[in-house]
Write a protein that holds these residues in place. Structure first.
Motif, PDB file in Angstrom:
ATOM      1  N   SER A 175       0.981  -1.118   0.115  1.00 51.90           N
ATOM      2  CA  SER A 175       0.000  -0.126  -0.013  1.00 51.90           C
ATOM      3  C   SER A 175       0.609   1.273  -0.189  1.00 51.90           C
ATOM      4  O   SER A 175       0.462   2.237  -0.669  1.00 51.90           O
ATOM      5  CB  SER A 175      -0.903  -0.149   1.132  1.00 51.90           C
ATOM      6  N   PHE A 176       2.098   1.329   0.410  1.00 49.79           N
ATOM      7  CA  PHE A 176       2.982   2.333   0.609  1.00 49.79           C
ATOM      8  C   PHE A 176       3.652   2.771  -0.738  1.00 49.79           C
ATOM      9  O   PHE A 176       4.283   3.666  -1.076  1.00 49.79           O
ATOM     10  CB  PHE A 176       4.060   2.157   1.805  1.00 49.79           C
ATOM     11  N   LEU A 177       3.932   1.647  -1.523  1.00 50.29           N
ATOM     12  CA  LEU A 177       4.650   1.859  -2.621  1.00 50.29           C
ATOM     13  C   LEU A 177       4.047   1.600  -3.949  1.00 50.29           C
ATOM     14  O   LEU A 177       4.579   1.914  -5.031  1.00 50.29           O
ATOM     15  CB  LEU A 177       5.789   0.693  -2.736  1.00 50.29           C
ATOM     16  N   LEU A 178       2.788   1.578  -3.735  1.00 51.41           N
ATOM     17  CA  LEU A 178       1.876   1.611  -5.046  1.00 51.41           C
ATOM     18  C   LEU A 178       2.213   2.719  -6.052  1.00 51.41           C
ATOM     19  O   LEU A 178       2.473   2.660  -7.438  1.00 51.41           O
ATOM     20  CB  LEU A 178       0.322   1.679  -4.843  1.00 51.41           C
ATOM     21  N   LYS A 179       2.155   3.998  -5.695  1.00 55.21           N
ATOM     22  CA  LYS A 179       2.226   5.166  -6.174  1.00 55.21           C
ATOM     23  C   LYS A 179       3.663   5.664  -6.726  1.00 55.21           C
ATOM     24  O   LYS A 179       4.111   5.823  -7.883  1.00 55.21           O
ATOM     25  CB  LYS A 179       2.015   6.439  -5.648  1.00 55.21           C
ATOM     26  N   GLU A 180       4.700   4.914  -5.926  1.00 52.53           N
ATOM     27  CA  GLU A 180       6.154   5.310  -6.011  1.00 52.53           C
ATOM     28  C   GLU A 180       6.395   4.335  -7.475  1.00 52.53           C
ATOM     29  O   GLU A 180       7.245   4.496  -8.257  1.00 52.53           O
ATOM     30  CB  GLU A 180       6.979   4.816  -4.888  1.00 52.53           C
ATOM     31  N   LEU A 181       5.882   2.911  -7.449  1.00 54.69           N
ATOM     32  CA  LEU A 181       6.220   2.178  -8.588  1.00 54.69           C
ATOM     33  C   LEU A 181       5.414   2.560  -9.735  1.00 54.69           C
ATOM     34  O   LEU A 181       6.051   2.413 -10.945  1.00 54.69           O
ATOM     35  CB  LEU A 181       5.739   0.538  -8.224  1.00 54.69           C
ATOM     36  N   GLU A 182       4.351   3.256  -9.766  1.00 54.86           N
ATOM     37  CA  GLU A 182       3.909   3.932 -10.954  1.00 54.86           C
ATOM     38  C   GLU A 182       4.894   5.034 -11.334  1.00 54.86           C
ATOM     39  O   GLU A 182       5.228   5.136 -12.454  1.00 54.86           O
ATOM     40  CB  GLU A 182       2.419   4.474 -10.739  1.00 54.86           C
ATOM     41  N   LYS A 183       5.490   5.675 -10.543  1.00 56.80           N
ATOM     42  CA  LYS A 183       6.534   6.732 -10.781  1.00 56.80           C
ATOM     43  C   LYS A 183       7.776   6.026 -11.488  1.00 56.80           C
ATOM     44  O   LYS A 183       8.320   6.475 -12.562  1.00 56.80           O
ATOM     45  CB  LYS A 183       6.902   7.552  -9.743  1.00 56.80           C
ATOM     46  N   LEU A 184       8.008   5.068 -10.777  1.00 58.12           N
ATOM     47  CA  LEU A 184       9.285   4.227 -11.376  1.00 58.12           C
ATOM     48  C   LEU A 184       9.093   3.832 -12.810  1.00 58.12           C
ATOM     49  O   LEU A 184      10.057   3.686 -13.520  1.00 58.12           O
ATOM     50  CB  LEU A 184       9.882   3.176 -10.376  1.00 58.12           C
ATOM     51  N   ALA A 185       7.787   3.397 -13.088  1.00 56.17           N
ATOM     52  CA  ALA A 185       7.471   2.691 -14.373  1.00 56.17           C
ATOM     53  C   ALA A 185       7.616   3.703 -15.375  1.00 56.17           C
ATOM     54  O   ALA A 185       7.780   3.576 -16.695  1.00 56.17           O
ATOM     55  CB  ALA A 185       6.157   2.177 -14.531  1.00 56.17           C
ATOM     56  N   GLN A 186       7.744   5.089 -15.011  1.00 63.14           N
ATOM     57  CA  GLN A 186       7.605   6.330 -16.137  1.00 63.14           C
ATOM     58  C   GLN A 186       9.155   6.156 -16.734  1.00 63.14           C
ATOM     59  O   GLN A 186       9.437   6.970 -17.743  1.00 63.14           O
ATOM     60  CB  GLN A 186       7.753   7.594 -15.558  1.00 63.14           C
ATOM     61  N   GLU A 187      10.178   5.670 -16.075  1.00 64.26           N
ATOM     62  CA  GLU A 187      11.574   5.433 -16.200  1.00 64.26           C
ATOM     63  C   GLU A 187      11.488   4.505 -17.540  1.00 64.26           C
ATOM     64  O   GLU A 187      11.282   3.241 -17.202  1.00 64.26           O
ATOM     65  CB  GLU A 187      12.600   4.881 -15.275  1.00 64.26           C
ATOM     66  N   LYS A 188      11.513   4.839 -18.809  1.00 66.95           N
ATOM     67  CA  LYS A 188      11.372   3.973 -19.820  1.00 66.95           C
ATOM     68  C   LYS A 188      12.293   2.827 -20.039  1.00 66.95           C
ATOM     69  O   LYS A 188      12.314   1.833 -20.440  1.00 66.95           O
ATOM     70  CB  LYS A 188      11.193   4.617 -21.178  1.00 66.95           C
ATOM     71  N   ASP A 189      13.431   3.030 -19.246  1.00 64.00           N
ATOM     72  CA  ASP A 189      14.446   1.905 -19.197  1.00 64.00           C
ATOM     73  C   ASP A 189      14.313   0.731 -18.426  1.00 64.00           C
ATOM     74  O   ASP A 189      14.838  -0.468 -18.454  1.00 64.00           O
ATOM     75  CB  ASP A 189      15.816   2.600 -18.719  1.00 64.00           C
ATOM     76  N   TYR A 190      13.117   0.965 -17.627  1.00 64.58           N
ATOM     77  CA  TYR A 190      12.852  -0.203 -16.621  1.00 64.58           C
ATOM     78  C   TYR A 190      11.633  -0.973 -17.131  1.00 64.58           C
ATOM     79  O   TYR A 190      10.568  -0.572 -17.323  1.00 64.58           O
ATOM     80  CB  TYR A 190      12.518   0.423 -15.420  1.00 64.58           C
ATOM     81  N   LEU A 191      11.699  -2.413 -16.691  1.00 66.75           N
ATOM     82  CA  LEU A 191      10.327  -3.188 -17.021  1.00 66.75           C
ATOM     83  C   LEU A 191      10.313  -3.941 -15.420  1.00 66.75           C
ATOM     84  O   LEU A 191      10.981  -4.272 -14.919  1.00 66.75           O
ATOM     85  CB  LEU A 191      10.656  -4.318 -17.833  1.00 66.75           C
ATOM     86  N   ILE A 192       9.066  -3.428 -14.780  1.00 66.35           N
ATOM     87  CA  ILE A 192       8.653  -3.701 -13.655  1.00 66.35           C
ATOM     88  C   ILE A 192       7.684  -4.968 -13.626  1.00 66.35           C
ATOM     89  O   ILE A 192       6.703  -5.142 -14.047  1.00 66.35           O
ATOM     90  CB  ILE A 192       8.215  -2.648 -12.819  1.00 66.35           C
ATOM     91  N   LEU A 193       8.148  -6.177 -12.938  1.00 56.49           N
ATOM     92  CA  LEU A 193       7.376  -7.456 -12.876  1.00 56.49           C
ATOM     93  C   LEU A 193       6.851  -7.227 -11.408  1.00 56.49           C
ATOM     94  O   LEU A 193       7.514  -7.119 -10.238  1.00 56.49           O
ATOM     95  CB  LEU A 193       8.003  -8.612 -13.009  1.00 56.49           C
ATOM     96  N   ILE A 194       5.562  -7.686 -11.123  1.00 56.35           N
ATOM     97  CA  ILE A 194       4.830  -7.699  -9.760  1.00 56.35           C
ATOM     98  C   ILE A 194       4.794  -8.930  -9.648  1.00 56.35           C
ATOM     99  O   ILE A 194       3.774  -9.704 -10.390  1.00 56.35           O
ATOM    100  CB  ILE A 194       3.497  -6.917  -9.731  1.00 56.35           C
ATOM    101  N   LYS A 195       4.853  -9.454  -8.439  1.00 56.01           N
ATOM    102  CA  LYS A 195       4.906 -11.086  -7.958  1.00 56.01           C
ATOM    103  C   LYS A 195       4.234 -11.050  -6.610  1.00 56.01           C
ATOM    104  O   LYS A 195       5.269 -10.997  -5.753  1.00 56.01           O
ATOM    105  CB  LYS A 195       5.959 -11.868  -8.014  1.00 56.01           C
TER     106      LYS A 195
END
Length: 346
Positions: A175-195
């Protein structure tokens, strides 16, 4: 030797599969026992298995391998605890529930603690074997390299980040990192997997599925075995989860949010807004490279891919020395708990 592979949650499949392969090689008789909640997710439907407790009892096993915390006391066999994670700081990891005859530990850190408790309780044995879920680290370290390359090319990214938090309500970072992960995904160099863990709250699962649907550089993974994603990822984001140690053993950087370990040997942030900076620093500089060596030597020093073999050897040796227990002696309240938990017909 007749063996039961005892499952209550999907995470057990990846832990027990290497043991099944060893049993096959040795021509041992084995049976998967699964609770009703696993009927749809069980991946080895052609293997001998049952959901029927009475069939489990009548099977008259010599040994039971259990990655969970409970096993019915009245089922015949050496009740063997093989653990479902590496987070020694989690509540309950070192709790002796008196269901098990044999504890097979992952590395010296765990072995020392369980040997101390063995001297106090004197009703179980301890053998250090390593952890079978990690046998793939020693045998097929590069198994998913082509899958990783395909995903990165498809998403036009160069780094793969895995987010795998604990499900525990008091410890999870979700619940704390939801918005921060969305911001991180704006870095086009990163692909984020959620497990997510099998027990993660349904509300959080829904929120993160929506996050993935709304962001092309985020994927919500449904596959039960996390090992594939551990092998593929360049960096892990987590919290107080045993997956932290599983990833560190691959000698790759980790960023956690408010981890409660007494000996943190990786990057831990206390404010969610620090996430992006911590990720960038660890990918570029890897400041905890030397500290990871301490984790590897203490938590799981085995890189030969033979922990499952050592586990089967340990059980065979136990039987040779002590025989096969018909049942486990337990206090009345614990017996009643087992009877209720597994709905035994009395």
């Amino acid at each position: 030797m007749k063996v039961v592979l005892f499952c209550q949650y999907p995470y057990a499949f990846g832990i027990l599969e290497p043991i099944m392969k060893v049993l096959k090689q040795r021509n041992c008789d084995y049976l998967w026992f699964l609770t009703e909640n696993l009927k749809e997710s069980f991946p080895f439907k052609d293997e001998p298995h049952t959901f029927d407790l009475e069939k489990l009892v009548s099977y008259e096993s010599d040994a039971i391998f259990c990655p969970g915390n409970e096993v019915p006391h009245y089922v015949r066999g050496v009740k063997t605890q093989i653990f479902h994670g590496l987070a020694g700081e989690k509540k309950g990891h070192f709790k002796i529930r008196h269901y098990f005859d044999l504890y097979l530990t992952q590395g010296p850190f765990f072995t020392r603690r369980f040997n101390r408790m063995k001297r106090r309780h004197r009703n179980f044995e301890v053998v250090e074997t390593g952890w079978p879920k990690l046998d793939i680290y020693g045998k097929k370290h590069d198994k998913y390299n082509s899958d990783k390359a395909t995903l990165l090319e498809k998403h036009k990214a160069s780094k793969m980040i895995l987010y795998a938090p604990t499900f525990s309500p008091s410890l999870t970072s979700a619940s704390f990192l939801l918005k921060e992960l969305e911001k991180l995904a704006q870095e086009k160099d990163y692909l984020i997997l959620i497990k997510f863990h099998d027990k993660m709250a349904a509300e959080l699962i829904q929120q993160f599925r929506k996050l993935a649907a709304d962001n092309k550089n985020i994927i919500f993974e449904e596959e039960p075995n996390i090992v594939k994603f551990l092998l593929m990822a360049d960096l892990l984001i987590s919290d107080t989860s045993s997956v932290v140690y599983e990833f560190l053993l691959l000698d790759k950087p980790v960023v956690t949010f408010k981890n409660n370990s007494e000996n943190i040997l990786w990057s831990d942030i206390k404010d969610a807004s620090q996430l992006q900076q911590a990720v960038e620093k660890n990918l570029q500089q890897d400041p905890y490279r030397e500290e990871r060596k301490e984790i590897i030597s203490s938590y799981h020093p085995y890189s030969d891919g033979k922990s499952a073999e050592r586990m089967v050897d340990a059980v065979e040796q136990y039987i040779a020395e002590h025989g096969v227990p018909e049942r486990r002696r337990l206090p009345f309240l614990r017996r009643r708990k087992m009877n209720r938990m597994f709905r035994r017909k009395l």
